[in-house]
Enzyme design. Structure first.
Site, PDB file in Angstrom:
ATOM      1  N   ASP A  88       0.817  -1.216   0.000  1.00 61.25           N
ATOM      2  CA  ASP A  88       0.000   0.000   0.000  1.00 61.25           C
ATOM      3  C   ASP A  88       0.849   1.263   0.000  1.00 61.25           C
ATOM      4  O   ASP A  88       1.469   1.600   1.002  1.00 61.25           O
ATOM      5  CB  ASP A  88      -0.920  -0.008   1.226  1.00 61.25           C
ATOM      6  CG  ASP A  88      -1.920   1.136   1.174  1.00 61.25           C
ATOM      7  OD1 ASP A  88      -2.137   1.683   0.074  1.00 61.25           O
ATOM      8  OD2 ASP A  88      -2.472   1.484   2.232  1.00 61.25           O
ATOM      9  N   ASP A 263      -1.930   5.359  -6.042  1.00 61.32           N
ATOM     10  CA  ASP A 263      -2.128   4.511  -4.873  1.00 61.32           C
ATOM     11  C   ASP A 263      -2.296   3.047  -5.257  1.00 61.32           C
ATOM     12  O   ASP A 263      -3.303   2.665  -5.835  1.00 61.32           O
ATOM     13  CB  ASP A 263      -3.377   5.005  -4.115  1.00 61.32           C
ATOM     14  CG  ASP A 263      -3.637   4.189  -2.857  1.00 61.32           C
ATOM     15  OD1 ASP A 263      -2.695   3.519  -2.380  1.00 61.32           O
ATOM     16  OD2 ASP A 263      -4.777   4.214  -2.365  1.00 61.32           O
TER      17      ASP A 263
END
Ligand code: NAG
Ligand code: NAG
Ligand code: NAG
Ligand code: NAG
Ligand code: NAG
Ligand code: NAG
Ligand code: NAG
Ligand code: NAG
Length: 393
Positions: A88, A263
């Site tokens: 992440d 992201d």
């Protein structure tokens, strides 16, 4: 299987710093014993201090899991127990469901766009690769969580500022990330992360590569286009960039420099609602399906679909039609029904003009190599072999 609506990252503009991640699935293991490994950790440190050899960069495989997230195998403690952690770039804490050793006296709670994880903060050894063993890494031992089924935790490779406000009682503290520690321990030289993702052809496809400490030029084609991390908040807390224009065919989605984020923890490509509406209304008959939150596209419109282009720096990064569509054999995994054609571009849930007007997620990164360069505070993009792949069922 969770419904796809839950995969959307929710932009928490109310909190100054929040993190992004989008997850489904079923397993959150708790293996290994508490308070195991303190002596091991010390031995590991001694061994580490003796054998401080490093190549300065390490590439590890990453798995495209059920099409909607990438995980990588990370060893926790010593000897390591391996866990599948979500990669992440939209958060910076490392969490795992277990096995951890030296308590720091702090509790930790991270709120993500979707869900949260909270627990106790510990120090332990983290093995990213055989030659990339970080000692004394601060890790959250997840005691409670929401919306993190199916994976064992998260490895947060976003900016360190995202860890501020996650600890208690030391609410002002930041937590050194794995990247910070790998550099300070001499395991990598540069705070650079190179990410190669690819469209998966089954529900557990180890087709990705993550390079810690460098980029791997064998994984992309041509030159990297770098763009600075944006100064516009809240995007600036993340791996935020400005995109100068976006078009769908000959329609203008936006034509002014606009901030958003890149992201890995968001599955889709999200556009501010007004931007998304230009896109949706340019595809005859396309609607936003209420039950999945996905755009649905009538088969009759598919032959006329156009590329969705983003201008970053001086280069156009195009998502061709295949890149915009979800292969129909994945419908169930995305929470959809058979026989419909869904797309990967969706709406953010807020109008533009709020400093975070798009999220370039996993589906874009399956088409372009991305470099997160914390030393030079910029993000790089390059074409690769999957950029215009026609994978579509
Ligand atoms: C962590 O934060 C979430 C969201 O703010 C909240 O729902 C949850 O109760 C918190 N957990 C703890 C243990 O504080
Ligand atoms: C381990 O890290 C903590 C902060 O995360 C630091 O306070 C401590 O000095 C470190 N210990 C060693 C042995 O490096
Ligand atoms: C956190 O920092 C702010 C200013 O940077 C300060 O006002 C506040 O007292 C600090 N809080 C704690 C708990 O240290
Ligand atoms: C799976 O994808 C890889 C590339 O990502 C490709 O080489 C391979 O042929 C594909 N396999 C199938 C069965 O489609
Ligand atoms: C998924 O695809 C990859 C690459 O094509 C292959 O290596 C792997 O064995 C496949 N796994 C399953 C469960 O079919
Ligand atoms: C694309 O490149 C990757 C990394 O070199 C390789 O594993 C993969 O097989 C290539 N895929 C195709 C379709 O050429
Ligand atoms: C980035 O985009 C924001 C709007 O989201 C704008 O205010 C800002 O000026 C842009 N920055 C640059 C350097 O163009
Ligand atoms: C969008 O990108 C495609 C592929 O690079 C290109 O052929 C097309 O001209 C671009 N369209 C616009 C409006 O820039």
């Amino acid at each position: 299987m969770r419904s796809l609506a839950s995969l959307f990252a929710i932009v928490l503009l109310a909190t100054s710093v929040s993190a992004f991640v989008s997850i489904p699935l079923t397993r959150f293991q708790r293996l290994g014993a508490y308070l195991k490994g303190l002596p091991d950790a010390d031995r590991a440190r001694a061994s580490f201090l003796k054998n401080r050899a490093s190549t300065g960069a390490t590439t590890v495989p990453a798995t495209n899991l059920v099409y909607v997230q990438y995980t990588t195998s990370v060893g926790i403690s010593s000897p390591p127990t391996y866990y599948n952690l979500v990669v992440d770039t939209g958060s910076s804490n490392t969490f795992c469901g277990t096995g951890i050793t030296i308590p720091t006296g702090e509790t930790v709670n991270v709120t993500y766009g979707l869900g949260y994880i909270s627990g106790i903060e510990y120090l332990d050894q983290v093995t990213l690769a055989p030659n990339l063993v970080i000692i004394n890494q601060s890790i959250g031992d997840a005691l409670s969580y929401a919306d993190f089924e199916g994976v064992d935790g998260i490895i947060g490779v976003g900016p360190v500022i995202l860890t501020q406000g996650t600890l208690s009682p030391d609410t002002n503290a930041t937590i050194l990330t794995v990247t910070n520690n790998a550099v300070s321990q001499g395991l990598i030289y540069d705070q650079v992360l190179g990410i190669y993702f690819a469209p998966a052809n089954n529900s557990s496809d180890t087709n990705g590569e993550i390079t810690y400490g460098s980029i791997d030029s064998s994984l992309y084609e041509g030159e990297l286009t770098y763009t600075p991390v944006t100064k516009t908040f809240p995007s600036a807390y993340y791996w935020g960039i400005n995109i100068t224009s976006a078009t769908y065919g000959n329609k203008i989605v936006f034509l002014k420099s606009t901030a958003g984020i890149v992201d890995t923890g968001t599955t889709q490509v999200l556009l501010a609602d007004d931007f998304f509406d230009v896109y949706r209304s340019s595809i005859p008959g396309a609607t936003l399906d209420k039950s999945t939150g996905l755009i649905t596209i009538p088969p009759s419109s598919i032959p006329y679909m156009q590329p969705l282009n983003f201008t970053i720096g001086d280069t156009i990064f195009s998502m061709d039609v295949a890149a915009q569509l979800i292969p129909t054999d994945q419908n169930e995994a995305w929470g959809g029904v058979a026989g419909k054609q869904y797309g990967v571009v969706a709406n953010l849930g807020t109008l533009s003009g709020q400093g975070l007007d798009f999220i370039i997620g996993q589906k874009f990164m399956e088409r372009y190599y991305v470099v997160f360069d914390a030393d030079n505070n910029c993000v790089g993009f390059a074409f690769m072999n999957n950029t215009f792949s026609k994978y579509m069922e």
